[in-house]
Design a protein around this motif. Sequence first.
Motif, PDB file in Angstrom:
ATOM      1  N   GLY A  12      -0.847   5.675   6.677  1.00  0.00           N
ATOM      2  CA  GLY A  12       0.045   5.753   5.521  1.00  0.00           C
ATOM      3  C   GLY A  12       1.107   4.672   5.529  1.00  0.00           C
ATOM      4  N   ASN A  13       1.647   4.361   6.715  1.00  0.00           N
ATOM      5  CA  ASN A  13       2.615   3.278   6.846  1.00  0.00           C
ATOM      6  C   ASN A  13       1.853   1.966   6.936  1.00  0.00           C
ATOM      7  N   GLY A  14       1.856   1.205   5.855  1.00  0.00           N
ATOM      8  CA  GLY A  14       1.068  -0.021   5.798  1.00  0.00           C
ATOM      9  C   GLY A  14      -0.240   0.162   5.063  1.00  0.00           C
ATOM     10  N   GLY A  15      -0.492   1.365   4.550  1.00  0.00           N
ATOM     11  CA  GLY A  15      -1.763   1.646   3.895  1.00  0.00           C
ATOM     12  C   GLY A  15      -1.834   1.286   2.425  1.00  0.00           C
ATOM     13  N   LEU A  16      -0.802   0.666   1.902  1.00  0.00           N
ATOM     14  CA  LEU A  16      -0.800   0.265   0.488  1.00  0.00           C
ATOM     15  C   LEU A  16      -1.162  -1.206   0.370  1.00  0.00           C
ATOM     16  N   CYS A  17      -2.345  -1.497  -0.152  1.00  0.00           N
ATOM     17  CA  CYS A  17      -2.754  -2.875  -0.416  1.00  0.00           C
ATOM     18  C   CYS A  17      -2.081  -3.345  -1.696  1.00  0.00           C
ATOM     19  N   LEU A  18      -1.519  -4.538  -1.675  1.00  0.00           N
ATOM     20  CA  LEU A  18      -0.821  -5.082  -2.849  1.00  0.00           C
ATOM     21  C   LEU A  18      -1.765  -5.794  -3.800  1.00  0.00           C
ATOM     22  N   ASN A  19      -3.048  -5.874  -3.445  1.00  0.00           N
ATOM     23  CA  ASN A  19      -4.054  -6.480  -4.316  1.00  0.00           C
ATOM     24  C   ASN A  19      -3.619  -7.861  -4.784  1.00  0.00           C
ATOM     25  N   CYS A  20      -3.225  -8.690  -3.839  1.00  0.00           N
ATOM     26  CA  CYS A  20      -2.735 -10.030  -4.156  1.00  0.00           C
ATOM     27  C   CYS A  20      -3.836 -10.861  -4.819  1.00  0.00           C
ATOM     28  N   ASP A  21      -3.439 -11.726  -5.744  1.00  0.00           N
ATOM     29  CA  ASP A  21      -4.411 -12.594  -6.401  1.00  0.00           C
ATOM     30  C   ASP A  21      -5.149 -13.453  -5.380  1.00  0.00           C
ATOM     31  N   ASP A  22      -4.421 -13.953  -4.387  1.00  0.00           N
ATOM     32  CA  ASP A  22      -5.019 -14.737  -3.314  1.00  0.00           C
ATOM     33  C   ASP A  22      -4.993 -13.879  -2.054  1.00  0.00           C
ATOM     34  N   CYS A  23      -6.118 -13.249  -1.748  1.00  0.00           N
ATOM     35  CA  CYS A  23      -6.175 -12.286  -0.643  1.00  0.00           C
ATOM     36  C   CYS A  23      -6.198 -13.014   0.701  1.00  0.00           C
ATOM     37  N   MET A  55     -16.337  -0.583  -4.231  1.00  0.00           N
ATOM     38  CA  MET A  55     -17.242  -1.398  -5.027  1.00  0.00           C
ATOM     39  C   MET A  55     -16.524  -2.559  -5.708  1.00  0.00           C
ATOM     40  N   TYR A  56     -15.244  -2.354  -6.098  1.00  0.00           N
ATOM     41  CA  TYR A  56     -14.600  -3.387  -6.922  1.00  0.00           C
ATOM     42  C   TYR A  56     -13.311  -3.964  -6.350  1.00  0.00           C
ATOM     43  N   ALA A  57     -12.649  -3.278  -5.418  1.00  0.00           N
ATOM     44  CA  ALA A  57     -11.388  -3.784  -4.861  1.00  0.00           C
ATOM     45  C   ALA A  57     -11.680  -4.769  -3.734  1.00  0.00           C
ATOM     46  N   LYS A  58     -10.805  -5.766  -3.603  1.00  0.00           N
ATOM     47  CA  LYS A  58     -11.011  -6.783  -2.571  1.00  0.00           C
ATOM     48  C   LYS A  58     -11.005  -6.175  -1.183  1.00  0.00           C
ATOM     49  N   ARG A  59      -9.995  -5.351  -0.887  1.00  0.00           N
ATOM     50  CA  ARG A  59      -9.874  -4.728   0.424  1.00  0.00           C
ATOM     51  C   ARG A  59      -9.496  -3.271   0.246  1.00  0.00           C
ATOM     52  N   THR A  60     -10.100  -2.413   1.066  1.00  0.00           N
ATOM     53  CA  THR A  60      -9.906  -0.966   0.939  1.00  0.00           C
ATOM     54  C   THR A  60      -9.915  -0.324   2.322  1.00  0.00           C
ATOM     55  N   PRO A 113      -4.598   8.354   3.633  1.00  0.00           N
ATOM     56  CA  PRO A 113      -3.402   7.834   2.980  1.00  0.00           C
ATOM     57  C   PRO A 113      -3.447   6.325   2.835  1.00  0.00           C
ATOM     58  N   VAL A 114      -4.460   5.858   2.137  1.00  0.00           N
ATOM     59  CA  VAL A 114      -4.673   4.428   1.937  1.00  0.00           C
ATOM     60  C   VAL A 114      -5.013   4.195   0.466  1.00  0.00           C
ATOM     61  N   LEU A 115      -4.405   3.193  -0.114  1.00  0.00           N
ATOM     62  CA  LEU A 115      -4.730   2.776  -1.476  1.00  0.00           C
ATOM     63  C   LEU A 115      -5.023   1.279  -1.478  1.00  0.00           C
ATOM     64  N   PRO A 116      -6.243   0.920  -1.912  1.00  0.00           N
ATOM     65  CA  PRO A 116      -7.339   1.743  -2.424  1.00  0.00           C
ATOM     66  C   PRO A 116      -8.106   2.428  -1.285  1.00  0.00           C
TER      67      PRO A 116
END
Length: 341
Positions: A319-330, A290-295, A264-267
């Motif tokens: 699952g709780n906290g498993g959603l990465c917001l893909n911030c521009d500045d990681c 391969m392409y996401a900053k953090r997974t 339950p993690v994205l990505p």
Amino acid sequence: MKLIRTEDAVGQVLCHDITQIIKGVTKDAVFRKGHIIREQDIPVLLRVGKEHIYIWENNENMLHENDAADVLRAICQGEHMHASEAKEGKIELIADIDGLLMVDLDGLRRVNSLGEMMIATRPSGFVVKKGEKLCGTRIIPLVIEKEKMQRAKEAAGEKPLIQLYPLKKKTFGVVTTGSEVAKGLIQDTFTDVIVEKLGEYGCTMTAHVCPGDDAAVITQTIQNMLANGCDMVFCTGGMSVDPDDRTPLAIRNTGAQIVSYGAPVLPGAMFLAAYMPDGRPVCGLPGCVMYAKRTIFDLVLPRLLADVPVTAEWLAGLGNGGLCLNCDDCHFPNCGFGKGV
């Protein structure tokens, strides 16, 4: 509290700060609340006009805040860490090595629920560097019942609440599936990402094979890598639910025990974790690595290197906290990704 002559106060505990005021020079505490008065302190107290002072009466059933703080320190302290000096009921634990910090969250809650004491830690499951703080402890009142500190010991259990596991520099193999890669129709850009991530931990790739899409060949490739001494094997490609994606089947056919296919993690939802009977991990990595900053891979990898088991229960809790917001500045790991409780 009890008011006594200052000359009779050696060994007693101050109930309040003793402040010295010199106009234009200083206004600060000469001694802090909780200070245990020594023989050499008596002249100083007299010079600031304290011929009588309030002290806590000695009680064999009570502990001074610093002594009680040392109980919390003992409850928390595992290997590879050291404690700061007790001060005003506070003690901190400092890392002696780079490692994976693991906290007994249930035990931590039990102790913190007792009241009049607290333990605050860094998030469990993340890498810390040598010299960094791991936790801070504090006794809230100046003195506390010995019985309550005994309850804290019982609430914590037999093992330290905080463990710091060394990160091992392991070898690994990469199995790049897909006929399009095997035939040279597209370039493999996945392996470089894995090599870079593991290189940050001093790990070395000792095998890389592109076996195509045949499940039996993929299985044999994994087994060969393990037979040749690889500590870990990572498979890329073929991790979706499409009928022609054979990687999960190939991993299962090696004899590895599948911990979970999916997280339950994205990505990282299509991540597969498995262990061989001898404990060596075989993982299927989804394309996002391969392409996401953090997974999911960034959350799992420290556990693999510290030999902390990746379990289905732990993965489910991401699952709780498993959603990465893909911030521009990681700012990972200084963010909420993977820090659910």
